[in-house]
Each structure stands twice: as C-alpha cells, then as structure tokens.
Scaffold this motif. Structure first.
Motif: not given
Length: 173
Positions: A118-128
């Motif tokens: 879940t954290l990594k999904i948030g980080q990917i959305y941040t990068k995007q």
C-alpha cells in the motif's frame, strides 16, 4: 453355485476390501494434492532474492514469475508477488508495479506485505504526480497499519505534502 465357489468369491472380495482399507489408512491424504517440498520452494525463492540483492532486477523479476508458476500455493507466494512489484518499480515500470502491488492486495489479503504494498502504491502515485491517490494510499497505510514502519514513512509523506502544498515526497526505496 457350489459352496466352495461361494466361499472363494467371498474371500476374494474380502481380500480386495482389506487391501483397499489398508491403502486408505496407510495414506490418509490419498486424494489431497501432493505439496511441493517446502525446501525446494525456499531454495528457489532464496536464489531469486540473491538476484534482487545484486540489483539484477530483470533476472529477479523473471525468477519471481517462475517461482509463482511453480509454487503458486507456497507460503512465500505473497512475498514473491511483492518483490515482483519492487523489481518493476526499480526498473521504472511503474504501471506494471502498480498492477503487481494491487494484485498482492487482492490475492493475498492476509499477507504481511500489505502495508508495504500500500505504501509503495502511494509512492508510485507520488512519482506519477497524482497527489489525491497518493494521499489516499498514505492515509490507508496510517489508518490500517498504524504501528508499522510503513506508517511512519506514510506519515512523513503526508506531513511533507501538507507543509509544502505540493505532491507528496517519496520515502527511500
């Protein structure tokens, strides 16, 4: 039918029944699927993790896919799914990584990798640059896994977002 023939047929039937009974009691899991030896799954998983540790992400990704094909019901399956996403993330394949992390969440609801995914999904959305989705995922981490190390990273990302009013900063890989 003669008495001798009747007795012989009865004995053959009784012998067959006893043999079948002996087989069933000797192998209580006769109808259960034969599990892969756990040591084979662990050895393969450990070998693939070595590829990951050596930063050979394409090889590790292929290895985790292969692991899931061979040992899809293993206790290590959720971890392999998570590390597939990590490989994709580190290779810059963010959409593939999103799919892998979401697959972990949907297919392995009891996994110990849920907070990390879940954290990594948030980080990917941040990068995007998708601030709203990133914030939603960080809040999910802090709400569902408040005492986890991932929650601390998510809280810092939320604080940074609130302080700057910009897209949430990512934590370390």
């Amino acid at each position: 039918m003669t008495m001798a023939r009747f007795i012989a047929d009865s004995l053959r039937g009784l012998t067959a029944a006893l043999l079948l009974l002996g087989t069933l009691t000797a192998t209580p899991n006769l109808f259960a699927a034969t599990p892969q030896p756990p040591d084979a799954a662990h050895r393969l998983y450990d070998r693939v993790m070595e590829e990951f540790r050596h930063k050979d992400y394409p090889a590790a990704l292929a290895g985790f896919r292969f692991f899931l094909e061979l040992h899809g019901q293993s206790s290590l399956s959720a971890n392999a799914q998570y590390w597939m996403g990590e490989c994709q993330y580190r290779m810059g394949r963010h959409n593939d990584a999103l799919a892998s992390f979401f697959k972990l969440i949907s297919d392995y609801p009891m996994s110990q990798k849920l907070a990390a995914s879940t954290l990594k999904i948030g980080q990917i959305y941040t990068k995007q640059g998708d601030r709203d989705k990133a914030q939603m995922m960080y809040e999910r981490v802090t709400g569902q896994y408040p005492d986890s190390p991932e929650a601390e990273v998510a809280r810092k990302a939320l604080e940074a977002d609130a302080a700057k009013g910009e897209p949430v900063a990512t934590g370390p890989n």
